[in-house]
Write a protein that holds these residues in place. Structure first.
Motif, PDB file in Angstrom:
ATOM      1  N   CYS B  23      30.282  48.116  38.876  1.00 55.01           N
ATOM      2  CA  CYS B  23      31.625  48.848  38.885  1.00 55.01           C
ATOM      3  C   CYS B  23      32.351  48.385  37.810  1.00 55.01           C
ATOM      4  N   SER B  24      32.809  48.776  37.262  1.00 53.61           N
ATOM      5  CA  SER B  24      33.346  48.793  35.944  1.00 53.61           C
ATOM      6  C   SER B  24      34.956  49.487  35.663  1.00 53.61           C
ATOM      7  N   GLN B  25      35.588  48.815  34.799  1.00 51.41           N
ATOM      8  CA  GLN B  25      37.003  49.648  34.525  1.00 51.41           C
ATOM      9  C   GLN B  25      37.812  49.078  33.247  1.00 51.41           C
ATOM     10  N   ASN B  26      37.701  49.852  32.395  1.00 46.45           N
ATOM     11  CA  ASN B  26      38.998  49.536  30.987  1.00 46.45           C
ATOM     12  C   ASN B  26      39.724  49.499  30.328  1.00 46.45           C
ATOM     13  N   MET B  27      40.458  49.373  32.123  1.00 49.86           N
ATOM     14  CA  MET B  27      42.484  48.872  31.778  1.00 49.86           C
ATOM     15  C   MET B  27      42.871  47.775  31.948  1.00 49.86           C
ATOM     16  N   ASN B  28      41.902  46.878  31.510  1.00 56.08           N
ATOM     17  CA  ASN B  28      41.990  45.462  31.910  1.00 56.08           C
ATOM     18  C   ASN B  28      43.260  44.747  33.275  1.00 56.08           C
ATOM     19  N   HIS B  29      42.754  45.883  34.039  1.00 57.16           N
ATOM     20  CA  HIS B  29      43.814  45.553  35.921  1.00 57.16           C
ATOM     21  C   HIS B  29      42.896  44.028  36.590  1.00 57.16           C
ATOM     22  N   GLU B  30      44.054  43.696  36.951  1.00 58.26           N
ATOM     23  CA  GLU B  30      43.431  42.301  37.549  1.00 58.26           C
ATOM     24  C   GLU B  30      42.686  41.871  38.524  1.00 58.26           C
ATOM     25  N   TYR B  31      43.364  43.321  39.396  1.00 59.59           N
ATOM     26  CA  TYR B  31      42.377  43.336  41.542  1.00 59.59           C
ATOM     27  C   TYR B  31      41.664  44.703  41.113  1.00 59.59           C
TER      28      TYR B  31
END
Lengths: 107, 114
Positions: B23-31
């Motif tokens: 799983c990878s996110q590109n929004m710099n989310h912490e949670y």
């Protein structure tokens, strides 16, 4: 008893009808979300509420903190609104989901 | 484009064969969080992470492991998969913990364990 109860479980309506989906919960929460899951499986966040009412296009979400109850309304329903609608809430750092309401709008 | 990606999207495997769902996110989310969805049971939280190196159990953590070595990635590890882990898995991220921020879901991974 489940901490989150949604009703109805299934709903079939004619295009143009006003739709209401209900969510009741039994614990204190930090926020309540309404999610939409399309037939293909993808999940989209519709609303996040901690008080009052929010509106986005034909969708309206309300929450009553004292009564521990939230509703999602769809005005002028359309077949493309057919999906599963899920309420979810934050409790401490965890997330609890309702079992969802399957909505089918007939043309 | 802001998004959460999961891989693979579909996986059929056999009992006991270790697997990892990325799983990878590109929004710099912490949670970030992992959920499984089963008919009649709905969505249930497996594990969540409030930041790098900070993870905690959700409601159904048995049989799963996670790690958060980088902010953008949150892999789900099944060390010895069993048929009762056949399910649809979703990863999600949010700018805020405690479910007070908008949730962004990945497209889902359908896992079958035979």
């Amino acid at each position: 008893k489940n901490e989150v109860e949604q009703s109805p479980q299934n709903l079939t309506a004619q295009e143009g009808e006003f739709i209401t989906i209900n969510c009741s919960y039994s614990v204190g929460i930090s926020a309540l979300h309404w999610l939409q899951q399309h037939p293909g499986g993808g999940i989209v966040s519709l609303f996040m509420l901690s008080s009052g009412k929010k509106k986005h296009g034909r969708l309206i979400a309300t929450i009553n903190i004292q009564e521990k109850h939230s509703s999602l309304h769809i005005t002028a329903s359309h077949p493309r609104d057919s999906a599963v609608y899920i309420c979810a809430m934050g409790r401490d750092d965890k997330i609890i989901f309702g079992k969802g309401t399957r909505l089918h709008i007939l043309p | 484009e802001a998004q959460v990606t999961q891989n693979p999207r579909y996986l059929i495997t056999v009992t006991g064969k270790k697997l990892t769902v990325t799983c990878s996110q590109n929004m710099n989310h912490e949670y970030m969080s992992w959920y499984r969805q089963d008919p009649g049971l709905g969505l249930r939280q497996i594990y969540y992470s409030m930041n790098v190196e900070v993870t905690d159990k959700g409601d159904v953590p048995e049989g799963y492991k996670v790690s958060r070595k980088e902010k953008r990635n949150f892999p789900l590890i099944l060390e010895s998969p069993s048929p009762n882990q056949t399910s649809l898995y979703f990863c999600a991220s949010s700018p805020d913990w405690g479910f007070v921020g908008e949730q962004y879901f990945g497209p889902g991974t359908r896992l079958t364990v035979t």
